[in-house]
Design a protein around this motif. Structure first.
Motif, short mmCIF file in Angstrom:
data_model
loop_
_atom_site.label_atom_id
_atom_site.label_comp_id
_atom_site.label_asym_id
_atom_site.label_seq_id
_atom_site.Cartn_x
_atom_site.Cartn_y
_atom_site.Cartn_z
N UNK A 39 -21.23 -23.76 -33.65
CA UNK A 39 -20.50 -22.39 -34.72
C UNK A 39 -20.89 -21.21 -35.41
N UNK A 40 -21.39 -22.05 -35.77
CA UNK A 40 -21.82 -21.33 -37.64
C UNK A 40 -22.90 -20.31 -36.66
N UNK A 41 -24.14 -21.37 -36.13
CA UNK A 41 -25.47 -20.32 -35.62
C UNK A 41 -24.61 -18.97 -34.65
N UNK A 42 -23.62 -19.49 -34.02
CA UNK A 42 -23.19 -17.98 -33.00
C UNK A 42 -22.53 -17.23 -34.34
N UNK A 43 -22.03 -17.16 -34.65
CA UNK A 43 -21.56 -16.93 -35.81
C UNK A 43 -22.73 -15.43 -36.51
N UNK A 44 -23.74 -16.23 -37.27
CA UNK A 44 -24.92 -15.88 -37.54
C UNK A 44 -25.68 -15.08 -36.52
N UNK A 45 -25.55 -15.45 -35.10
CA UNK A 45 -26.28 -14.87 -34.55
C UNK A 45 -25.35 -13.26 -33.94
N UNK A 46 -24.23 -13.66 -33.57
CA UNK A 46 -23.09 -12.43 -33.53
C UNK A 46 -23.46 -11.25 -34.39
N UNK A 47 -23.65 -11.07 -35.66
CA UNK A 47 -23.76 -10.45 -37.06
C UNK A 47 -25.25 -10.07 -37.09
N UNK A 48 -26.42 -10.80 -36.67
CA UNK A 48 -27.31 -9.98 -36.57
C UNK A 48 -27.47 -9.68 -35.78
N UNK A 49 -27.06 -9.55 -34.40
CA UNK A 49 -27.53 -9.22 -33.18
C UNK A 49 -27.41 -7.75 -33.18
N UNK A 50 -25.91 -7.70 -33.80
CA UNK A 50 -25.00 -6.67 -34.05
C UNK A 50 -25.21 -5.66 -35.01
N UNK A 51 -25.89 -6.07 -35.37
CA UNK A 51 -26.03 -5.13 -36.97
C UNK A 51 -27.46 -4.36 -36.50
N UNK A 52 -28.85 -5.45 -35.56
CA UNK A 52 -29.58 -4.44 -35.15
C UNK A 52 -29.58 -3.77 -33.89
N UNK A 53 -28.22 -4.04 -33.06
CA UNK A 53 -28.23 -3.44 -32.00
C UNK A 53 -27.62 -1.77 -32.19
N UNK A 54 -26.73 -2.08 -33.59
CA UNK A 54 -26.70 -1.12 -34.35
C UNK A 54 -27.73 0.28 -34.67
N UNK A 55 -28.62 -0.64 -35.66
CA UNK A 55 -29.63 0.45 -35.94
C UNK A 55 -30.17 0.75 -34.68
N UNK A 56 -30.64 0.21 -33.74
CA UNK A 56 -31.18 0.83 -32.69
C UNK A 56 -30.25 2.35 -32.19
N UNK A 57 -29.27 2.12 -31.65
CA UNK A 57 -28.68 2.61 -31.09
C UNK A 57 -28.74 4.38 -31.98
N UNK A 189 -17.83 -30.73 -48.41
CA UNK A 189 -17.89 -29.81 -48.80
C UNK A 189 -17.79 -28.85 -47.47
N UNK A 190 -17.00 -29.77 -46.94
CA UNK A 190 -16.11 -28.41 -45.86
C UNK A 190 -15.57 -27.46 -45.68
N UNK A 191 -14.35 -27.73 -47.58
CA UNK A 191 -14.10 -26.08 -47.45
C UNK A 191 -14.68 -25.21 -47.15
N UNK A 192 -15.62 -25.15 -47.96
CA UNK A 192 -16.67 -23.97 -47.55
C UNK A 192 -17.26 -23.08 -46.64
N UNK A 193 -16.90 -24.18 -45.28
CA UNK A 193 -16.82 -24.25 -44.00
C UNK A 193 -15.80 -23.64 -43.69
N UNK A 194 -14.42 -23.77 -44.25
CA UNK A 194 -13.65 -22.64 -43.93
C UNK A 194 -13.28 -21.73 -43.65
N UNK A 195 -13.89 -21.38 -45.55
CA UNK A 195 -13.94 -20.02 -46.29
C UNK A 195 -15.15 -19.35 -45.15
N UNK A 196 -15.73 -20.02 -44.86
CA UNK A 196 -16.97 -19.14 -43.82
C UNK A 196 -16.38 -18.23 -42.98
N UNK A 197 -15.95 -18.91 -42.15
CA UNK A 197 -15.64 -19.67 -40.67
C UNK A 197 -13.94 -18.15 -41.10
#
Length: 304
Positions: A39-57, A189-197
């Motif tokens: 799940x964290x990997x999907x979130x990071x992937x969305x941010x990276x791919x979304x940012x790069x898509x905006x850049x190229x558009x 340190x599960x609270x850190x995952x809660x905060x990130x999500x």
């Protein structure tokens, strides 16, 4: 334009279709820690791919042939990369600033959420110092309350709280099993995952990935803590303790043993699913780390 289309499709896939597939899959309940990584990997992937898509558009002018490194060089953000000597246009600058906002927004939300959580938990610890009684036997703070409840306040100077109702309702073995569950939250340190999500969900409201990631990781974190507690305690003891404290309410930002999906977790504890293969967790971790790197590899090279 081909790269922009690929990156846009990649962002849409990770933000809409992929989370539904992951939420409906059966393997996450067998390997909750690996599923949290996914799940964290999907979130990071969305941010990276979304940012790069905006850049190229948004990218305009001759820098389109130089790739991401070329534009950053032209904007003065990177040295030593290719440049054609043409100053960046407003569209070029927007192609850098908008993706930066997309990346920084979750980080700013995470900072704000973490700071507020720190202040809230500090007030709760101060209150516990006034109304609670330390119990060296259990390594917890006892609070007078008739409803059985066991929860932890993670973060700096963590505390595990047990109500007097829980002391009466649980046997010693059951209590120690549920305390091991709370200790797993603290040490993991599960609270850190809660905060990130939570920061990701607040940054992209309405996005299926944000909603499902917040829902699913809450349950998976509880399952991961259950698995840790089961290393040293009987299944029946933990399940019985979860049943007794299921109705107990926990303060805001605390993590309780009767938390998310208590019924699903009790069934899982008493009737455990098959364990995943040894290679499953490393493979999922590798895939989760590689997913955000793929759009970077696509964007950093010169475009055709």
């Amino acid at each position: 334009m081909t790269t922009a289309a690929v990156l846009t499709g990649y962002a849409l896939l990770t933000g809409t279709a992929a989370p539904y597939l992951l939420a409906r899959a059966r393997w996450p309940h067998r390997a909750p820690a690996a599923a949290i990584t996914a799940w964290l990997g999907l979130a990071a992937t969305f941010v990276v791919s979304g940012a790069l898509a905006c850049y190229h558009l948004l990218l305009t002018g001759p820098h389109v042939h130089d790739g991401l490194v070329g534009l950053l060089t032209a904007c003065g953000l990177v040295t030593g990369g290719p440049t054609r000597g043409t100053p960046p246009t407003p569209g070029d600058l927007a192609a850098v600033l908008l993706p930066a906002v997309l990346v920084l927004l979750p980080a700013l939300c995470l900072t704000r959420i973490s700071w507020r959580a720190h202040r809230t938990r500090r007030r709760q610890r101060d209150m516990l110092a006034l109304v609670g009684t330390p119990s060296p036997r259990y390594g917890a703070t006892i609070v007078e309350h008739g409803v059985p409840a066991v929860y932890c306040l993670p973060g700096r100077a963590p505390r595990i709280v047990v109500t007097s109702g829980a002391l009466q309702a649980l046997s010693d073995e059951q209590l120690r099993a549920v305390l091991a569950h709370e200790d797993a939250h603290i040490k993991g340190r599960h609270h850190l995952v809660h905060a990130a999500v939570a920061a990701f969900a607040r940054s992209f409201p309405g996005l299926p990935l944000a909603r499902l990631a917040k829902e699913q990781t809450a349950l998976l974190l509880e399952m991961a803590a259950d698995d840790r507690a089961l290393r040293g305690h009987p299944r029946e003891a933990l399940a019985a303790a979860m049943y007794e404290v299921a109705a107990g309410q926990t303060p805001h930002l605390a993590m309780g043993a009767g938390g998310s999906g208590s019924l699903i977790r009790m069934r899982r504890v008493l009737d455990p699913p098959p364990k995943p293969r040894r290679a499953t967790t490393p493979a999922i971790a590798l895939a989760s780390a590689a997913a955000p790197l793929l759009p970077l590899l696509i964007a950093c090279g010169p475009l055709p």
